[in-house]
Scaffold this motif. Structure first.
Motif, PDB file in Angstrom:
ATOM      1  N   VAL A  44       0.857  -0.953   0.049  1.00 38.83           N
ATOM      2  CA  VAL A  44      -0.111  -0.213   0.010  1.00 38.83           C
ATOM      3  C   VAL A  44       1.044   1.007  -0.106  1.00 38.83           C
ATOM      4  N   PHE A  45       1.750   1.142   0.856  1.00 36.11           N
ATOM      5  CA  PHE A  45       2.915   2.413   0.923  1.00 36.11           C
ATOM      6  C   PHE A  45       3.575   2.703  -0.451  1.00 36.11           C
ATOM      7  N   HIS A  46       3.894   1.362  -0.796  1.00 32.11           N
ATOM      8  CA  HIS A  46       4.769   1.470  -2.171  1.00 32.11           C
ATOM      9  C   HIS A  46       3.806   1.817  -3.481  1.00 32.11           C
ATOM     10  N   GLN A  47       2.701   1.689  -3.527  1.00 33.55           N
ATOM     11  CA  GLN A  47       1.683   2.040  -4.354  1.00 33.55           C
ATOM     12  C   GLN A  47       1.402   3.474  -4.297  1.00 33.55           C
ATOM     13  N   GLY A  48       1.354   3.977  -3.036  1.00 34.54           N
ATOM     14  CA  GLY A  48       1.275   5.459  -2.882  1.00 34.54           C
ATOM     15  C   GLY A  48       2.263   6.147  -3.221  1.00 34.54           C
ATOM     16  N   GLY A 172      -2.716   7.350  -0.955  1.00 33.07           N
ATOM     17  CA  GLY A 172      -3.514   6.903  -2.258  1.00 33.07           C
ATOM     18  C   GLY A 172      -3.319   5.537  -2.490  1.00 33.07           C
ATOM     19  N   GLY A 173      -2.670   4.732  -1.727  1.00 34.70           N
ATOM     20  CA  GLY A 173      -2.318   3.089  -1.885  1.00 34.70           C
ATOM     21  C   GLY A 173      -3.777   2.420  -1.718  1.00 34.70           C
ATOM     22  N   THR A 174      -3.914   1.366  -2.522  1.00 26.83           N
ATOM     23  CA  THR A 174      -5.290   0.444  -2.365  1.00 26.83           C
ATOM     24  C   THR A 174      -5.301  -0.286  -0.943  1.00 26.83           C
TER      25      THR A 174
END
Length: 243
Positions: A44-48, A172-174
């Motif tokens: 989630v962090f990486h995607q954000g 904004g991570g999923t």
């Protein structure tokens, strides 16, 4: 001549296990991204971060892993080959899988994809940990903070995961059903696959020449009977969750 070949053979098997595990781990993370039903806390962090910087998520995984590895220095943790490889290979495998895999649209496809990704993640975890080339960067951070602060491993791990999840969500991570599924399933799955991959055949089973699955048995105590061959099966449980 056979005894001289045993050590290189075992090392080769351990290396195959390490890199197969890391590649499959990166692929499993990519499958979770494509399922689009929620990611694990760190992803989630990486995607954000990826969404705000324009970097690929795999590149963010590599940069984050390297940054976490730098935190090992004041904690006096020692990286291994698996630790350094983890930083690079997982991110590359993740980006490569995302490039090859189209985005599925229907929920009937995405839901099984998510479940398969979580199971694959557990299997990959069992592979790379039982290779015994060192923990992942985030696991080393956990054990280092545990040792320095005196707090329980559970508390330290939970604090790190919650911080990564909250930051990623704000970026904004999923977060979704996949996040919950991963949190509930990855521990039992990793433990199961650690048992599957962790116990090498007994030296007695092949006439005392050493087992063919020696990656988990290499090291002190190998070849001293069945009782000691079981040990590596229990030792990796401290580093279950993440490369």
């Amino acid at each position: 001549m056979r005894p001289g070949r045993r050590i290189p053979d075992r090392l080769a098997r351990r290396l195959v296990r390490l890199y197969a595990g890391l590649v499959l781990y990166g692929a499993s993370l990519a499958l979770m991204v494509r399922a689009d039903l929620g990611l694990g806390p760190w992803d989630v962090f990486h995607q954000g971060v990826s969404g705000h910087t324009g970097l690929t998520i795999g590149t963010v995984v590599i940069i984050t892993g390297a940054a976490v590895l730098l935190l090992w220095i004041p904690l006096r943790e020692r990286p291994g080959l698996g630790t350094v490889s983890n930083v690079v290979v997982v991110g590359l495998a993740m980006d490569a899988t995302l490039a090859l895999l189209p985005e599925p649209g229907a929920l009937a496809v995405r839901a099984p994809l998510l479940v398969g990704a979580v199971v694959l993640n557990g299997a990959a975890t069992g592979l790379y940990i039982t290779a015994r080339f060192g923990p992942g960067p985030r696991d080393g951070l956990m054990t280092g903070l545990h040792r320095v602060t005196g707090r329980s491993v559970r508390l330290v791990r939970t604090g790190i995961e919650v911080a990564a999840l909250a930051t990623g969500f704000l970026l904004g991570g999923t977060v979704g059903a996949g996040t919950v599924l991963y949190a509930l399933a990855i521990g039992p799955l990793s433990q199961f696959f650690l048992r599957v991959f962790g116990a090498p055949p007994s030296p007695r089973a092949d006439g005392g020449r050493g087992g063919s699955g020696g990656s988990a048995g290499d090291g002190p105590g190998e070849g001293r009977g069945e009782g000691r061959a079981e040990r590596p099966q229990r030792r990796p449980r401290r580093v279950i969750l993440r490369p």
